[in-house]
Each structure stands twice: as C-alpha cells, then as structure tokens.
Design a protein around this motif. Structure first.
Motif, PDB file in Angstrom:
ATOM      1  N   LEU A 168       0.858  -1.122  -0.151  1.00 45.88           N
ATOM      2  CA  LEU A 168       0.050   0.138  -0.148  1.00 45.88           C
ATOM      3  C   LEU A 168       0.629   1.232  -0.009  1.00 45.88           C
ATOM      4  CD1 LEU A 168      -2.748  -0.976   2.425  1.00 45.88           C
ATOM      5  CD2 LEU A 168      -3.122  -0.574  -0.169  1.00 45.88           C
ATOM      6  N   LYS A 169       1.925   1.290   0.809  1.00 51.36           N
ATOM      7  CA  LYS A 169       2.945   2.531   0.758  1.00 51.36           C
ATOM      8  C   LYS A 169       3.574   2.434  -0.448  1.00 51.36           C
ATOM      9  CE  LYS A 169       2.996   3.042   5.994  1.00 51.36           C
ATOM     10  NZ  LYS A 169       3.681   3.581   6.971  1.00 51.36           N
ATOM     11  N   SER A 170       3.862   1.305  -1.148  1.00 50.42           N
ATOM     12  CA  SER A 170       4.558   1.594  -2.195  1.00 50.42           C
ATOM     13  C   SER A 170       4.166   2.721  -3.067  1.00 50.42           C
ATOM     14  CB  SER A 170       4.952   0.289  -3.030  1.00 50.42           C
ATOM     15  OG  SER A 170       3.528  -0.249  -3.689  1.00 50.42           O
ATOM     16  N   ASN A 171       2.824   2.651  -3.492  1.00 47.67           N
ATOM     17  CA  ASN A 171       2.140   3.827  -4.130  1.00 47.67           C
ATOM     18  C   ASN A 171       2.815   4.083  -5.634  1.00 47.67           C
ATOM     19  OD1 ASN A 171       0.329   5.777  -4.647  1.00 47.67           O
ATOM     20  ND2 ASN A 171       1.495   7.430  -3.962  1.00 47.67           N
ATOM     21  N   ASP A 172       3.074   2.942  -6.324  1.00 40.97           N
ATOM     22  CA  ASP A 172       3.491   3.019  -7.518  1.00 40.97           C
ATOM     23  C   ASP A 172       5.151   3.485  -7.638  1.00 40.97           C
ATOM     24  OD1 ASP A 172       1.309   1.961  -8.738  1.00 40.97           O
ATOM     25  OD2 ASP A 172       0.388   4.157  -9.004  1.00 40.97           O
ATOM     26  N   GLY A 173       5.686   3.094  -6.488  1.00 43.38           N
ATOM     27  CA  GLY A 173       7.283   3.446  -6.415  1.00 43.38           C
ATOM     28  C   GLY A 173       7.462   5.076  -6.281  1.00 43.38           C
ATOM     29  N   LYS A 174       6.481   5.719  -5.602  1.00 48.51           N
ATOM     30  CA  LYS A 174       6.801   7.228  -5.343  1.00 48.51           C
ATOM     31  C   LYS A 174       7.307   7.402  -3.858  1.00 48.51           C
ATOM     32  CE  LYS A 174       3.475   8.551  -8.863  1.00 48.51           C
ATOM     33  NZ  LYS A 174       2.360   9.417  -9.417  1.00 48.51           N
ATOM     34  N   ASP A 175       6.894   6.805  -2.922  1.00 49.51           N
ATOM     35  CA  ASP A 175       7.013   7.027  -1.611  1.00 49.51           C
ATOM     36  C   ASP A 175       8.070   6.163  -0.892  1.00 49.51           C
ATOM     37  OD1 ASP A 175       4.967   8.740  -1.571  1.00 49.51           O
ATOM     38  OD2 ASP A 175       3.358   7.291  -0.841  1.00 49.51           O
ATOM     39  N   ARG A 176       8.947   6.984   0.114  1.00 52.35           N
ATOM     40  CA  ARG A 176       9.965   6.268   0.832  1.00 52.35           C
ATOM     41  C   ARG A 176       9.211   5.730   1.907  1.00 52.35           C
ATOM     42  NH1 ARG A 176      15.209   6.986   0.085  1.00 52.35           N
ATOM     43  NH2 ARG A 176      15.755   7.712   2.051  1.00 52.35           N
ATOM     44  N   VAL A 177       9.579   4.328   2.527  1.00 52.03           N
ATOM     45  CA  VAL A 177       9.021   3.983   3.612  1.00 52.03           C
ATOM     46  C   VAL A 177      10.226   3.803   4.743  1.00 52.03           C
ATOM     47  CG1 VAL A 177       7.934   1.838   4.679  1.00 52.03           C
ATOM     48  CG2 VAL A 177       7.468   2.620   2.012  1.00 52.03           C
ATOM     49  N   ASN A 178       9.798   4.313   6.104  1.00 50.53           N
ATOM     50  CA  ASN A 178      10.635   3.916   7.097  1.00 50.53           C
ATOM     51  C   ASN A 178      10.541   2.404   7.544  1.00 50.53           C
ATOM     52  OD1 ASN A 178      11.733   3.781   9.677  1.00 50.53           O
ATOM     53  ND2 ASN A 178      11.101   5.792  10.206  1.00 50.53           N
ATOM     54  N   VAL A 179      11.482   1.909   6.867  1.00 51.61           N
ATOM     55  CA  VAL A 179      11.587   0.177   7.075  1.00 51.61           C
ATOM     56  C   VAL A 179      11.528  -0.008   8.599  1.00 51.61           C
ATOM     57  CG1 VAL A 179      12.509  -1.767   6.222  1.00 51.61           C
ATOM     58  CG2 VAL A 179      12.153   0.223   4.899  1.00 51.61           C
ATOM     59  N   HIS A 180      12.660   0.614   9.396  1.00 54.08           N
ATOM     60  CA  HIS A 180      12.726   0.252  10.582  1.00 54.08           C
ATOM     61  C   HIS A 180      11.429   0.381  11.480  1.00 54.08           C
ATOM     62  CE1 HIS A 180      14.688   0.619  14.729  1.00 54.08           C
ATOM     63  NE2 HIS A 180      13.873   1.582  14.861  1.00 54.08           N
ATOM     64  N   ALA A 181      10.748   1.453  11.269  1.00 57.52           N
ATOM     65  CA  ALA A 181       9.367   1.483  12.036  1.00 57.52           C
ATOM     66  C   ALA A 181       8.239   0.292  11.551  1.00 57.52           C
ATOM     67  CB  ALA A 181       8.661   3.134  11.525  1.00 57.52           C
ATOM     68  N   GLU A 182       8.402   0.162  10.393  1.00 57.19           N
ATOM     69  CA  GLU A 182       7.490  -1.019   9.947  1.00 57.19           C
ATOM     70  C   GLU A 182       7.855  -2.620  10.448  1.00 57.19           C
ATOM     71  OE1 GLU A 182       4.659  -0.361   8.784  1.00 57.19           O
ATOM     72  OE2 GLU A 182       5.158   1.767   8.610  1.00 57.19           O
ATOM     73  N   LEU A 183       9.330  -2.735  10.608  1.00 58.55           N
ATOM     74  CA  LEU A 183       9.988  -3.738  10.981  1.00 58.55           C
ATOM     75  C   LEU A 183       9.648  -4.098  12.690  1.00 58.55           C
ATOM     76  CD1 LEU A 183      13.062  -4.139   9.119  1.00 58.55           C
ATOM     77  CD2 LEU A 183      10.984  -5.770   8.876  1.00 58.55           C
TER      78      LEU A 183
END
Length: 523
Positions: A168-183
């Motif tokens: 959902l957060k990938s949004n066609d490759g436009k948004d950067r995700v805080n992977v630390h927070a998601e993990l």
C-alpha cells in the motif's frame, strides 16, 4: 588586592599539586595491588570515575579500541565497578565454557531491578532454582518447538500483513518507507500475539501504546546510569532516570494487569466449554496454578510478578533484536547487489513467484540462511555478552575477583582477522564453504556468538531465527528496493548507533517496488 590574588593563586596551586599527588599515589597503590593480585592489564585509572573517561557512546567499539592497545583480556573500573573485557575467541571460550559456572549470573541495574518487579525477572535472575525452573519450562512449554509450531499461523499472518502495508505504501514507487518503523511494528505484533493473543493496535484502541512502552524500557535499561556505577551517586537520581522508570512500570503494570484478568476469564470459559489455542500468558497462568508442580521438587510457584516480568522480557528481547537484524540484512543486500540477485535466484528457483515463502521453506534455502549468518556475524543484535562472577577464579593466568562484571565483545570476535578471511567484507558465501557451512549460531563455535553461549545463551533463538529468516526471504522475493530515486548506485549509510541492541545510526528508508503480483496471493 594584589596580595589577595597572589594568595588565591598560591592556594589554588597548592590544591592542584595536592590533587595531582593524590592521583599519583592512588594510581601507584592500585598498580601495586594489581601486580599483587595479578589482575589483567589495565589503562590509567582515575579516582571515583575509574576508566569512565575512556568509554565512548558505542561500547563495543570502545572496547575493541582498548583491546588493540592492551590485549585480548583487560581490566577496567566503570566508576567503582570492577570489569573485565574479553575480546578474543580463546578468552570467550575460557569465560563462557571453561569457567561458565563462575560467570552464570547477570548484573542487575537499578532500572532492570525496578522494571522487572524486583527479583521476579527470569532474564536477569541469578543462577539458582528459579532461573533453572524457568529455563526448563521456557524450552519445553513456553518457547519450545511444539508451542511455536502451534502458533506458526500467527507469524504467517503478521508477515503477510506487513507485506500488505509495504504494498500500500509503495504507491507505484513514489513513496519512501521508514522500514525500521514497519519492522518494529511487525515484530511487536508477532510477540504480542504469541504472548497475549493481541495485536498492538488492539491494546486499549491505541496502536502506539505498547510500542512506545517497549521503546522506553529498551532505552532505560540500556542507558548509562551514574547511580549504578559511582558509589557517591548511589542514592541520587542526577539524570532523572529513576522517575522515568517508575512511570514506565506503572504504565506497564496497568496494561498487563488488565490483560491477565482477561486471560483468567478465558480460562473460566474454557473450563465450561472446551479450550481454544493458548498463548504464552495462558501457559504461564496454568503453571502458576498447576497442582502437579507441588510434587516436583524442582518446581517454583510462579507469582503474578514473575509472570509480568517474563512477559516484559519477551516484549523487549523479541521486538528490537529481530527487527534490527532484518534491517541490517536489507542494508547489506542493497549495498551488495550481487548477493541480493543470488538470493533472489535461489528463492525464485525453489519457491517461484506464485506463492510466498513459508517458514517450512527455509531449510531449502541455504544461501538465505548464509545471508542471515553473515548479518549476525557483522551486526550481532547483542554485540556484548554481559555476565558477573559469583566467585574468585583464575582465567588466562589472571586473578578475577568475585562480583567482577564480564563483557565479552561478540562484535569484535566476529570481525577478528585471525578467524575470518576479509572480516569486514559482507560475504555470505563464506558460510556455504565446507569449512564454515556447519558453523552454528547457538554458541558452540566461539568465533561466532550472536546469541551468546552456554546455559545463559538466548532462550528465544529458535523464534528469532524463524521471524528473521522468513521476513527477510519474503522481502527479497516480493520487492525491489529503491534508495534515491532512479540512482541504482546509491548506497546505504552503514554507521552504527548507540544502544544495547546495535541499532543503525540512521533508520533504513527505501521505496519498495513490487516484483511479483502480491494482491492475488495475499487476498
């Protein structure tokens, strides 16, 4: 006026001279004592603070620098607390195997003592009847293979939810995700469901409550507290830490008491109409009221405080360490594209793209396992093993007094060029090689100790590996990782941060780009 200034300068000079003389005399006396007792080599020690002036914010790095100057076993004082630092394979084996019984206890800080309800904590309990009983039931009932197998669906569901979130957060490759927070969110949900049958978002309708509490407790238990190390400050709270852990414990106590009462209600319902699947807290409550234990000479009657402390141990140990290990692995894979491609080829060949990797697939993915081992070698979630001596003993020809704190620098040992070829290079292939393929993570090989060793090695190793390996495999299978737009040469900063669980200095951020059709598989 001139005479007054002159007298002041004379007094100041005399006081300075007295101070220097006192330090010199004290150092001379300490050096004579060290020679008499044959203590390990030691740098210059200052009154009151000991060797605090030599310690930097990232302890394992500081210890490594000291060991390069003074040898693989050194003796220091952190304030008034005597400590030894072991930084070689031979020294680690001496302390953790040959003299294991002498170093089977862990030191307890003021924060740990208070947050874990006094002497109720298992992780920091002294080596005695209570610790032995909890170790036994942990391995057989609470975190044993049968329990983990029964709750495998929990880990699968949470990993799939994690993948949905990234999609959902990938949004066609436009948004950067805080992977630390998601993990952290993923591992938190896994642990809270395993222990309490709850997702974080279901606790008092506040998704951040338990995460914030765990973050606070991890910070407090890892924070340097002057009261723990300098005897003059023992009854003072100069840093305001005591107030913070009083607030944190009150918050945790309110939350866990509510959940325990709900579990007790579950038990009453099951007695009337059959049982549902049990979590760790259900099993702990069963143990606390088990009449069969009365006939077991080794059994301990578990109090409510024991149960609360054990659950807190699992929340702290199970959340940060697994999340940080996956984060470091991803960072290394992004910086080493050839390794990432090789891992993908293995997964695509064995699993394909029409289903998602499962825990049962991991034994068929040796290169994936090698990547996790190499990550743990370079970035062990517990970079320093900490113990405390229960008695006087002799190690490596040196006298180690009772109540000496032991630091085994696992981080430095994993980078020792005497045991690892090109030790700073991320090279999972080393664990495919015949010579190292059988090297295990469980503390049998003293040049590789990511989970400690011996009786006090990590109880949750199996669970940690299940979560780390499966999460990493699904990320490799399902996504490409874009760091800076379309710049394929962008590199991730690999600086380490401060903390007891080897966090990254800067949380990992990237844009996840789906490489397989996830929605039909996840729905």
């Amino acid at each position: 006026m001139a005479d007054l200034i002159k007298n002041y300068m004379s007094i100041s000079s005399s006081l300075l001279l007295l101070l220097i003389t006192s330090i010199f005399l004290l150092q001379t006396l300490l050096s004579r004592r060290a020679r008499r007792e044959r203590l390990p080599p030691s740098p210059l020690r200052l009154p009151i603070i000991g060797h605090l002036h030599l310690l930097g914010p990232i302890l394992h790095q500081t210890f490594h620098k000291l060991s390069t100057n003074y040898g693989p076993l050194i003796h220091i004082y952190v304030g008034s607390v005597p400590c030894v630092i072991a930084s070689s394979v031979d020294m680690a084996k001496e302390f953790l195997k040959t003299h294991e019984l002498s170093f089977s206890s862990r030191p307890v800080s003021a924060a740990v003592h208070y947050l874990s309800f006094g002497s109720a904590d298992f992780f920091f309990a002294s080596y005695g009847p209570y610790w032995k009983f909890m170790k036994k039931v942990s391995m057989s009932q609470l975190l044993g293979g049968r329990t983990l197998e029964q709750l495998q669906h929990v880990r699968r569901e949470e990993i799939h939810q994690f993948l949905r979130t990234l999609l959902l957060k990938s949004n066609d490759g436009k948004d950067r995700v805080n992977v630390h927070a998601e993990l952290i969110r993923l591992t938190n949900n896994v642990i809270t469901r395993l222990t309490m049958n709850r997702r974080c978002s279901e606790l008092d309708n506040d998704a951040e409550q338990i995460r914030e509490l765990v973050e606070e407790v991890v910070e407090l238990t890892g924070k340097f507290n002057l009261s723990d190390f300098i005897w003059l400050c023992k009854y003072l709270d100069l840093q305001g830490i005591r107030k913070r852990f009083e607030v944190a414990r009150a918050k945790y106590d309110t939350m866990i008491e509510k959940i325990i009462k709900e579990h007790e209600e579950d038990k009453k319902k099951w007695m009337r109409g059959g049982e549902a699947a049990k979590d760790v807290l259900h099993n702990l409550l069963d143990l606390s009221g088990d009449n069969d234990n009365d006939n077991d000479a080794t059994a301990i009657k578990l109090s409510r405080e024991h149960i609360k402390a054990f659950i807190l141990d699992l929340l702290i140990a199970g959340t940060h360490t697994s999340a940080i290990t996956v984060e470091w692995a991803l960072a290394q894979l992004i910086n080493n594209g050839h390794v990432l491609e090789k891992a993908r080829e293995e997964i695509d060949e064995i699993i394909g793209k029409k289903r998602i990797v499962e825990e049962s697939d991991i034994p068929k993915l040796p290169y994936l396992q090698a990547i996790v081992k190499e990550t743990l070698r370079l970035h062990p979630a517990g970079p320093v093993v900490i113990r405390e001596s229960d008695e006087d003993c002799t190690v490596g020809g040196y006298h180690i007094p009772a109540k000496t704190r032991l630091f085994v620098n696992v981080w430095a040992i994993g980078r020792d060029p005497q045991h690892w070829e090109k030790p700073l290079e991320f090279n999972p292939d080393r664990f495919i090689d015949d010579r190292l393929s059988k090297v295990d993570v469980r503390g049998q090989h003293f040049h590789f100790l990511p989970f400690g060793s011996g009786r006090r090695g990590c109880t949750g190793t199996t669970l940690a590996l299940q979560v780390v390996q499966t999460t990493l495999a699904t990320l490799i299978q399902c996504f490409d990782f874009k760091i800076m737009g379309d710049d394929t040469n962008a590199k991730v900063d690999m600086k380490e941060g401060e903390g007891v669980t080897l966090p990254r200095a800067h949380p990992l951020n990237f844009t996840p780009v789906p490489r397989i059709h996830l929605l039909p598989i996840l729905n």
